[in-house]
Design a protein around this motif. Sequence first.
Motif: not given
Length: 907
Positions: A818-820, A828-833, A759-774, A782-786
Amino acid sequence: MENRFSFLEAEPQWLSQWQKIHLGAPANGTEAPFVMVIPPPNITGSLHVGHALDNILPDCLIRYHLSRGRPALRVPGTDHAGIAAQFVVEKHLKSQGVDRNRLSRDEFEAVLKNWAETTKTNILEQLVKMGCVMDFTRTRFTMDSICSRAVRHAFKHLFDKGLIYQGDRLINWCVRCHSALSDLETEWNSVKGRLYYLRYPLEGGGEIVVATTRPETMLGDSAVAVNPNDSRYFDFKGRFVILPLINRRIPIIQDHRIEAGFGAGAVKVTPGHDPLDWAIGQDHQLPIYKIIGEDGLMTAPAGVYQGLAVAKARQKILDDLKQQNFLIKEEPYAHNTAVCYRCAQVVEPLISKQWFMKMDPLRDLALKAYQDNGEPKFHPPHWGELYRHWLQNLKDWCLSRQIIWGHRIPVWHCKSSSKLKPENFSKSNSELGTGNLEQFSSCHPICSEETPASCPSCGSTALEQDPDVLDTWFSSSLWPMSVFGWPDQTPDFKRFYPTSLMVNGYDITYLWVARMVMMGLYLTGRVPFKEVYLHGLVRDSQGRKMSKSLGNVIDPAVIQNERGTDALRFGLIMAMQPGRDIYLSKDSFVSAQNFNTKLWNASRFILQELSKLTPAAPVKETPANLTHWAHPADFWMIGEINKTIQTFNQEMLRLDPAAALRCLYGAFWGSFCDWYLEIVKLRRLNDRYGNTVSLMRDLLGDFLVCLQPFIPYVTHEITKEFNSYLAVKTLLALHPSPAPWNVKSDLLQQGARWASITKEMVMEIRSLRADLGLSPTDEIQVHWQNASNHGFNSQDTAIIQGLAKCRFVEPSLSAVKIRRVIDSGNIELTLYPATTWDAARETARFRAELEELDRSVNRLKRLLSNTGFTGKAPPDVIEQERGRLQGCLQRREKFSDYLKQLEQSSS
RNA sequence: GGGCAGUUAGCUCAACGGUUAGAGCGUUCGCCUCACACGCGAAAGGUUGGGGGUUCGAAUCCCUCACUGCCCACCA
């Protein structure tokens, strides 16, 4: 399944089935039945939203107990409502051009009976439509033969014990209703009146000034009183006043109840028309002059003013006083006047022969039960103290009413002789002078349950029943006994009395609840209910009382027609806060209806998935070996429903259905629909999907069973649609309330952890998506470590991809990053918009985050180095804070790292 | 006059001594995504009425003040 719940079509089908389920299945155990009696609605009209509350809340409890396998009974009925009903019917007659005074007693009673029959039917029908589970074969009416018998029996018993007596007392008289009222039946209105200062000449010269708001009562004065400590009047002791206009010689008396500081410090004493003056008059043995009659007109002792209405007499008396120079001054003065609680007309205090009940022995029993045993138990608890306090200050109860509609007082007077019985008349009575008092024979009044054939004293058959009827609350106070056939020791009475719980609005705590307790204790030795739940009063959204004149009335039937009965029930329960008034508007029921629609649609989805399964025979029961096929998401949801079931039961048992419903609402909508169903959709390709669907169906079943007490129609209709697919085999209302799922706690913990990260991961990505106006169709990489460290496999990542509309990729060195971090920095989450991206904003974001983290780290370090904290706080709290600090440190490290990278790449 | 309850986001309320105060509705932004637009996603929004105290720690307990609502009493 239609895509909306058609409540108008569905509702009528269920009513007849529910009428059969009172008491539930034949009791096999020894558990005592859960019993309630309805607060009987007045047969004055149709049910309003307050009645809806009185009935829906108990119905939820009855249904709940039935679903837990406990026999449960609720007894319906209606109240004849004495004055209230007579008032309404008089108004109705008047609107049809009929003057009720032109009808004989029998004719008017017939009209009332007819009215009662119609409204009774209407009210009971409304109760049925609200979905109330009641035993309609036990329906009672406070004036039916069973309840009337209880009334006569109780009256005779109390009469024989010397607790009921007849006497001339100052009582509240409603001029419009033409009846006495009890103290509880008056309300107080603030009126802008005037305070008049009158000059009373003294015998032998001089004068004394009295102040009054009611100059017309001066005709009934029998003294002038002053405070014994008032030095201004020391010399007046033993002197007399010559009352203006009628030249009566009256004494100046001293009484400590007179306040020297008010008005002129001297008070005219009118024992016949003022409660305090009556008390003073009793103590000083003053004569009583009845100058206002039951018709609201001045009487013969008022001399030339006889026949005038009170208001007119006041004006004329003021004119005369003024003319003769007895009126010194007048000033505006706000004071309170009593009005009738039913017709809102002014109540005149006057002396009248009435039936009274001594309350002391009953009061003592009630106080003892409360103080020794805490019975009854009040919800919310502070009502207990109010109740106790009220009991302590209880006065005698004026029982008789001079109206037609009610239980005739079971006393007969012998008319054989016209000889007066001298002791019936105190010396003051001879001065009443209006001839209103009945002339009784020398024989004692005969109190009897049945009409006596002849006078036991003289054998005469010339008997006449007392014309008065009883206060409607007398029969109400017997209700929990009388409905079961008391005074007979019927099987019902033995099995169901005392009842379990009484639910009603706090406004009738004293009028009704306290009196039921006292009567129950005195007549049966037992408190008629173990617990009392006093709910708030329904008000509009601005906190005003609902009234027809304000036009803010909510008619439950309208809500039922527009949004369905379930919306009415759900909306009312959700609005309830223990001990508080309930603010409602028609919009209050919108979200209630929305929930029902949501439940309907979620069910529709599950049904659709079930029906798609091949072969046609769907899994009937969820396979027990969950560990072989279930996904962490399943365990998470099972954990959620377990918590929900536990909270739900807890809240229902502590009589907070609003909290129970809130908990179901949140779990169903927030967890089950928003997450679990969405996750299930993404598992369609799994070869164990059939098992998942049957699990989903069974989880829905649990929700339906828990929700059924609140929203019976939509839940029952859903079970019907599911037909053979649902494990619910019997009528839903009788289906056992769910027990928590028996699953090992480590599996539940794993599920919870999985869900938390997902849930935390999904919400983080969704939030960023809205933030970026996608746009929602744009996939985000997305790249997801660990990930593997947390046991996330390809199916799990597919779920995250689906929920967040993202795609997992290998790390890219060249793309915009974009790192979260989530899970307290463990992941660690790395997003490549694939879009432009504001590096400056991102930098600012990290700086702000770091500042916040610094503050947290400092705070937590300080806290954990505080020996006061580490020495005294419970270990789990300390551990929790340590964990928090760890997370903050981890996140701070990552964020400062990202910030450095950002600054390097932008420079 | 006596008593009771309440004061937390714009509104209705949670949080019941554990430290970053939560929901729903409403608002703003983006979406008709194959259960649901009565919907989905995201966001903004708080010195917990003021002041003082107890405590390692207070929206929570105590004191005090202010305001709101109600009940009882009825000063003529």
